[in-house]
Write a protein that holds these residues in place. Sequence first.
Motif, PDB file in Angstrom:
ATOM      1  N   TYR A 118     -36.970  15.578  -2.487  1.00 53.20           N
ATOM      2  CA  TYR A 118     -35.743  14.936  -2.032  1.00 53.20           C
ATOM      3  C   TYR A 118     -34.573  15.485  -2.841  1.00 53.20           C
ATOM      4  CZ  TYR A 118     -32.669  11.051  -0.651  1.00 53.20           C
ATOM      5  OH  TYR A 118     -31.639  10.293  -0.162  1.00 53.20           O
ATOM      6  N   SER A 119     -33.470  15.786  -2.160  1.00 54.30           N
ATOM      7  CA  SER A 119     -32.369  16.545  -2.760  1.00 54.30           C
ATOM      8  C   SER A 119     -31.868  15.973  -4.085  1.00 54.30           C
ATOM      9  CB  SER A 119     -31.201  16.634  -1.766  1.00 54.30           C
ATOM     10  OG  SER A 119     -30.750  15.337  -1.405  1.00 54.30           O
ATOM     11  N   VAL A 120     -31.813  14.650  -4.195  1.00 53.48           N
ATOM     12  CA  VAL A 120     -31.288  14.017  -5.414  1.00 53.48           C
ATOM     13  C   VAL A 120     -32.121  14.378  -6.645  1.00 53.48           C
ATOM     14  CG1 VAL A 120     -30.775  11.775  -6.501  1.00 53.48           C
ATOM     15  CG2 VAL A 120     -30.375  12.112  -4.036  1.00 53.48           C
ATOM     16  N   TYR A 121     -33.397  14.700  -6.437  1.00 56.14           N
ATOM     17  CA  TYR A 121     -34.319  14.910  -7.561  1.00 56.14           C
ATOM     18  C   TYR A 121     -34.681  16.381  -7.775  1.00 56.14           C
ATOM     19  CZ  TYR A 121     -34.781   9.876  -7.053  1.00 56.14           C
ATOM     20  OH  TYR A 121     -34.520   8.525  -6.971  1.00 56.14           O
ATOM     21  N   LEU A 142     -41.599  12.941 -13.977  1.00 57.90           N
ATOM     22  CA  LEU A 142     -42.141  14.252 -13.655  1.00 57.90           C
ATOM     23  C   LEU A 142     -41.046  15.316 -13.662  1.00 57.90           C
ATOM     24  CD1 LEU A 142     -44.648  15.893 -12.614  1.00 57.90           C
ATOM     25  CD2 LEU A 142     -43.758  15.458 -10.307  1.00 57.90           C
ATOM     26  N   LYS A 143     -41.323  16.428 -14.338  1.00 61.50           N
ATOM     27  CA  LYS A 143     -40.360  17.529 -14.430  1.00 61.50           C
ATOM     28  C   LYS A 143     -41.132  18.839 -14.332  1.00 61.50           C
ATOM     29  CE  LYS A 143     -36.157  18.614 -17.054  1.00 61.50           C
ATOM     30  NZ  LYS A 143     -35.381  18.289 -18.282  1.00 61.50           N
ATOM     31  N   LEU A 144     -41.020  19.503 -13.169  1.00 63.45           N
ATOM     32  CA  LEU A 144     -41.782  20.720 -12.923  1.00 63.45           C
ATOM     33  C   LEU A 144     -40.868  21.787 -12.324  1.00 63.45           C
ATOM     34  CD1 LEU A 144     -45.070  19.441 -11.204  1.00 63.45           C
ATOM     35  CD2 LEU A 144     -44.780  20.143 -13.580  1.00 63.45           C
ATOM     36  N   PRO A 145     -41.120  23.060 -12.648  1.00 64.75           N
ATOM     37  CA  PRO A 145     -40.364  24.143 -12.013  1.00 64.75           C
ATOM     38  C   PRO A 145     -40.875  24.415 -10.601  1.00 64.75           C
ATOM     39  CG  PRO A 145     -42.004  25.059 -13.488  1.00 64.75           C
ATOM     40  CD  PRO A 145     -42.078  23.566 -13.645  1.00 64.75           C
ATOM     41  N   HIS A 150     -37.369  16.750 -10.774  1.00 67.85           N
ATOM     42  CA  HIS A 150     -37.256  15.843 -11.919  1.00 67.85           C
ATOM     43  C   HIS A 150     -37.113  14.428 -11.373  1.00 67.85           C
ATOM     44  CE1 HIS A 150     -35.126  14.611 -15.932  1.00 67.85           C
ATOM     45  NE2 HIS A 150     -36.342  14.106 -15.800  1.00 67.85           N
ATOM     46  N   ASP A 151     -38.193  13.664 -11.436  1.00 70.44           N
ATOM     47  CA  ASP A 151     -38.209  12.289 -10.919  1.00 70.44           C
ATOM     48  C   ASP A 151     -37.701  11.356 -12.012  1.00 70.44           C
ATOM     49  OD1 ASP A 151     -38.898  10.512  -8.733  1.00 70.44           O
ATOM     50  OD2 ASP A 151     -40.432   9.709 -10.067  1.00 70.44           O
ATOM     51  N   ALA A 159     -38.975  11.056  -5.766  1.00 69.61           N
ATOM     52  CA  ALA A 159     -38.662  12.486  -5.616  1.00 69.61           C
ATOM     53  C   ALA A 159     -39.317  13.080  -4.379  1.00 69.61           C
ATOM     54  CB  ALA A 159     -39.093  13.255  -6.859  1.00 69.61           C
ATOM     55  N   PHE A 160     -40.432  12.486  -3.930  1.00 75.14           N
ATOM     56  CA  PHE A 160     -41.107  12.987  -2.740  1.00 75.14           C
ATOM     57  C   PHE A 160     -40.667  12.246  -1.477  1.00 75.14           C
ATOM     58  CE2 PHE A 160     -44.742  14.228  -5.783  1.00 75.14           C
ATOM     59  CZ  PHE A 160     -44.144  15.438  -6.044  1.00 75.14           C
TER      60      PHE A 160
END
Length: 588
Positions: free
Chosen positions: A579-582, A289-292, A276-277, A312-313
């Motif tokens: 990235y862990s935060v996202y 962006l929100k993807l499983p 989830h960015d 997020a990347f």
Amino acid sequence: MGQSSVRGEGTRRSVPHARDSGWDDSLYDDEGDGAAVGTRTTGRGARRGAGSRPGDGGAGGRGGGDGRTSRRRGGSRRRAKKNGKRRIFRWVAVTLSLLILGTAGAGYLYYQHLNGNIRSGGRSGGESGVKKAPPNALGDTPLNILLIGSDSRSDPKNVALGGGKDLMQQKPLADVQMLLHVSADRKNASVVSIPRDTIVPIPECKDPQTDETFPATTNRPINETLGRGGPGCTLTTWEKITGVYIDHWMMIDFAGVVAMADEVGGVPVCVKTGVHDRSTRQQKGGSGLKLPEGTTEVKGKQALQWLRTRHAFGSDQNRAKAQHMYMNGMVKKLQEQNAWTDTGRLMGLAETATKALQVSDEIGTVAKLFDLSMQLKNVKLDRLTTATVPTAAWSQDQNKLVMVEQAADKMWSMLREDVAFDKNGDPAGAKPTASASGKPKGPAAGAPGTLDVTVVNGTSGSGQMSVDGRAGSMAEALADKGFTRAEAAQTTEPRKDTVVKYPKAGGEQGRADALSVAQALGLPASAVRADAEAETLTLVIGADWRQGTTYEKPKTEAGDLPEGADVKTADQKGCMDVYSVYRWDGKS
């Protein structure tokens, strides 16, 4: 007639049906009342068993007339029947002709409609001096296309998708830049990205819309090129950096990305964990962006979010890697859909693509875009390789990047020499090389002794100490090869690569003369450049040639890319790290 052509589709079986329905006048009697009419009446009477009129030669020939009359009537019927068949075939031919013409007319109108969708612009925005490589022994040349993603908000659709209503009047940025290189034999393709915040020299460019000229700069992010003369300036900047001649550019905006993703039915992408960015305390913004976890076929706004995700990347380098995954997924999807051979699929793609893309003028028609796509369709997935030029943090701003020179130079050299990024093809040296039969026609070079050549020492171009006397020794070497008017310059011009420059005003003759100098020294044709500031033929000895009088081309093996290039082929499976935060657990 129209009704029968719909129901019977112009087949012979429909003709008796038409006759029985009373439409046979239009089928047979094209000359007014004649034998065919009489025969037709007789035929109907015979089918009903009619023959009541004395002497009419009706059923069984039991009339009151003589045999000659009966034979004449029989012959008349046979001739009429034959003539009738001819008229049927003529009618069918006319009907088919009308259908073909109607279809062709509709096709022409649709073709014009698609052409009307296309927006195009000039190929280049400035002067790079780079010319197209000469063909190989088979007469083939590589194909290079610059793919650009614009963040323009000038269209309300783009504002709705990307936000930034206050940015509608600002110049766009080229946030996605990829160079697609298709080999001369069309067997492999390479894609290389330069991250958007990479600091580069930008040449002088002119905006074709406003005629505004932007002076050259030395330290600006490469994504600013789009606002300094449009996509043509981005292309010119790439040519100056790489030394690779770029044939065309294609540009897409936010709305175009969404439309293309929807047209193909979604593009497969993959993440190792849910993502989830979003905005955080440390970093504002985010693509949304929100993807499983796993693979998802993204389309619509989600496709755009994938291409825009950076935080997020983890970095711009990884964002380019995600963009490569998206592009590979789209190519794979199109091949699975037989997009190049399925007419219906091709029409849908043509409609969407001509609206979504803006292209350089040389491919600004449907026919030229189709021809271009045909050159790409045979590249197999395991021979489509993506890579990103290695970068490091810029010393003046840790949020910006600079290219790792040695690694970048190696990649650009591979593109110039048409060396594959993968190791799946022919061994190095197996491809046909340039030959006299493959060289383009043009003026002959002047005699070596008549050409003025200035030799400049540029051996300090990579930060090394300059090689003393290098210009003088190379001027002597040229004199020994017949270029007796070669002279060493007293000035220096640090360069990483050796080039032979000729005055832009010299045109094809100047290029032919420069090529003769290059050939005499063993330099590749890609080392020859046009230069608006050059007053004469000028050989600049770069840091790549610090000794010897015959240039030895660096040995480059297929697939021998530098470390940090994030190399991947389209058929390889893999997922993006998050990235862990996202990271997202798929619940909240």
